[in-house]
Each structure stands twice: as C-alpha cells, then as structure tokens.
Design a protein around this motif. Structure first.
Motif, PDB file in Angstrom:
ATOM      1  N   VAL A 174       2.227  -0.109  -7.171  1.00 27.51           N
ATOM      2  CA  VAL A 174       2.142   0.692  -8.514  1.00 27.51           C
ATOM      3  C   VAL A 174       3.503   1.214  -8.890  1.00 27.51           C
ATOM      4  O   VAL A 174       4.326   1.664  -7.965  1.00 27.51           O
ATOM      5  N   GLU A 175       3.610   1.283 -10.172  1.00 27.43           N
ATOM      6  CA  GLU A 175       5.138   1.959 -10.633  1.00 27.43           C
ATOM      7  C   GLU A 175       5.308   3.420 -10.215  1.00 27.43           C
ATOM      8  O   GLU A 175       4.480   4.009 -10.015  1.00 27.43           O
ATOM      9  N   VAL A 176       6.652   3.592 -10.161  1.00 32.59           N
ATOM     10  CA  VAL A 176       6.946   5.002  -9.826  1.00 32.59           C
ATOM     11  C   VAL A 176       6.610   6.092 -10.849  1.00 32.59           C
ATOM     12  O   VAL A 176       6.387   5.662 -12.155  1.00 32.59           O
ATOM     13  N   GLY A 177       6.075   7.268 -10.525  1.00 30.66           N
ATOM     14  CA  GLY A 177       5.367   8.194 -11.214  1.00 30.66           C
ATOM     15  C   GLY A 177       3.836   8.255 -11.059  1.00 30.66           C
ATOM     16  O   GLY A 177       3.208   9.036 -11.844  1.00 30.66           O
ATOM     17  N   THR A 178       3.220   7.118 -10.686  1.00 26.40           N
ATOM     18  CA  THR A 178       1.805   6.944 -10.625  1.00 26.40           C
ATOM     19  C   THR A 178       1.225   7.199  -9.118  1.00 26.40           C
ATOM     20  O   THR A 178       2.067   6.895  -8.283  1.00 26.40           O
ATOM     21  N   ALA A 179       0.359   8.300  -9.302  1.00 25.06           N
ATOM     22  CA  ALA A 179      -0.338   8.302  -7.950  1.00 25.06           C
ATOM     23  C   ALA A 179      -0.943   7.091  -6.991  1.00 25.06           C
ATOM     24  O   ALA A 179      -1.292   6.415  -7.614  1.00 25.06           O
ATOM     25  N   GLY A 180      -0.619   7.145  -5.701  1.00 19.58           N
ATOM     26  CA  GLY A 180      -1.238   6.142  -4.933  1.00 19.58           C
ATOM     27  C   GLY A 180      -1.415   6.616  -3.701  1.00 19.58           C
ATOM     28  O   GLY A 180      -0.985   7.843  -3.220  1.00 19.58           O
ATOM     29  N   GLN A 181      -2.203   5.779  -2.727  1.00 17.53           N
ATOM     30  CA  GLN A 181      -2.404   6.157  -1.580  1.00 17.53           C
ATOM     31  C   GLN A 181      -2.595   4.784  -0.460  1.00 17.53           C
ATOM     32  O   GLN A 181      -2.799   3.993  -1.125  1.00 17.53           O
ATOM     33  N   VAL A 182      -2.381   5.009   0.598  1.00 13.36           N
ATOM     34  CA  VAL A 182      -2.602   3.930   1.542  1.00 13.36           C
ATOM     35  C   VAL A 182      -3.628   4.261   2.344  1.00 13.36           C
ATOM     36  O   VAL A 182      -3.972   5.283   2.864  1.00 13.36           O
ATOM     37  N   GLU A 183      -4.490   2.903   2.597  1.00 14.88           N
ATOM     38  CA  GLU A 183      -5.615   3.415   3.583  1.00 14.88           C
ATOM     39  C   GLU A 183      -5.540   2.700   4.753  1.00 14.88           C
ATOM     40  O   GLU A 183      -5.129   1.268   4.621  1.00 14.88           O
ATOM     41  N   ALA A 184      -5.793   3.284   5.827  1.00 22.61           N
ATOM     42  CA  ALA A 184      -5.581   2.646   7.201  1.00 22.61           C
ATOM     43  C   ALA A 184      -7.178   2.594   7.982  1.00 22.61           C
ATOM     44  O   ALA A 184      -7.727   3.742   8.080  1.00 22.61           O
ATOM     45  N   THR A 185      -7.254   1.375   8.597  1.00 17.45           N
ATOM     46  CA  THR A 185      -8.759   1.379   9.239  1.00 17.45           C
ATOM     47  C   THR A 185      -8.439   1.134  10.527  1.00 17.45           C
ATOM     48  O   THR A 185      -7.787  -0.241  10.742  1.00 17.45           O
TER      49      THR A 185
END
Length: 145
Positions: A99-110
């Motif tokens: 996702v481009e800079v300035g957009t919220a994102g998240q990492v998911e770990a299982t």
C-alpha cells in the motif's frame, strides 16, 4: 453392643468398594484439571508469541524480512515461555506493505503450536492438540515501504 459390632462388620467391605470406584474417577478429574491448565497456559503463550511476531513483522521493510522477523520472534517467545511444541507454524500477511505511503495498513501474524498431551494418558484425549492465535499490528502510516 453385639448389634453395633455386627453392623460394623457388615459395612466394613463397603468402604473398600467405594474407594475402588471413586479413586479412578478422582484421578480422572485431576488429570482433566492438568489438561485444562496445560491448554490455558499454551493458549496464553501462543497469543504472546503471535503478538510479538506481528509487532516484529510490522517494523520491517520487506515481505521477506517481515516473515523472518516474525518467525524468529515467535520462536523466541515460545522458548522463553517454556512451551514445548511438537510443531510450530508462523504465517504473516504482509499485504499492507504494498500500500502506498500515507495509507493505513496492518500486518497480521498467525502462530500455531501443536501441544503434546500424550503424557497425561487420559482415555479419549488425542496425543496432541493445536493451539492457534492471530494478532494484527499497525504499520506506521508515513514510513517508507
């Protein structure tokens, strides 16, 4: 006096029968408590490992680095928690890295851990049980990706 003595003699064997019947039931109950405790501790340890894995992955810059950091962090946490897993699996969803800079994102770990239960020797209990936890960690919105 004779009547009381006779009653005690007649009921003397019933205590042995009660003990023979109740002792295995009590031991089964104690073993179930041990199993429940082991599963609760395992769940908490796996959740801590998933939390550490997600956080470690979220501060990395690439997909490969994120997977390596998450695996290393989860293994270290499980080791520090003294949880002996038959097998461990760590998967990381790093789709937000693209996702481009300035957009919220998240990492998911299982994180999944197969906990051994065979040493409890309970009838009807499988030899192991898998415990899984999934945690999401935010990626800094304005960092370079």
């Amino acid at each position: 006096m004779r009547l009381q003595t006779r009653r005690l003699r007649e009921e003397g064997g019933s205590m042995v029968i009660e003990t023979v019947i109740l002792a295995p039931a009590f031991m089964l109950f104690v073993a179930l408590i041990f199993m429940a405790g082991r599963m609760t501790i395992a769940q908490q340890s796996v959740e801590a490992a998933a939390n550490d894995a997600a956080r470690s992955a979220s501060i990395e810059r690439t997909h490969g680095e994120a997977q390596a950091a998450a695996t290393s962090s989860a293994s270290t946490t499980l080791s520090n928690q003294d949880l002996d897993c038959v097998s461990t699996n760590v998967s990381v969803d790093t789709g937000a890295f693209s996702v481009e800079v300035g957009t919220a994102g998240q990492v998911e770990a299982t994180v999944s851990c197969e906990v051994p239960l065979s040493d409890l020797a309970l009838p009807g209990v499988p030899g192991s049980r898998t415990v899984t936890a999934t945690v999401r960690s935010p990626i800094d919105t304005y960092r370079e990706r």
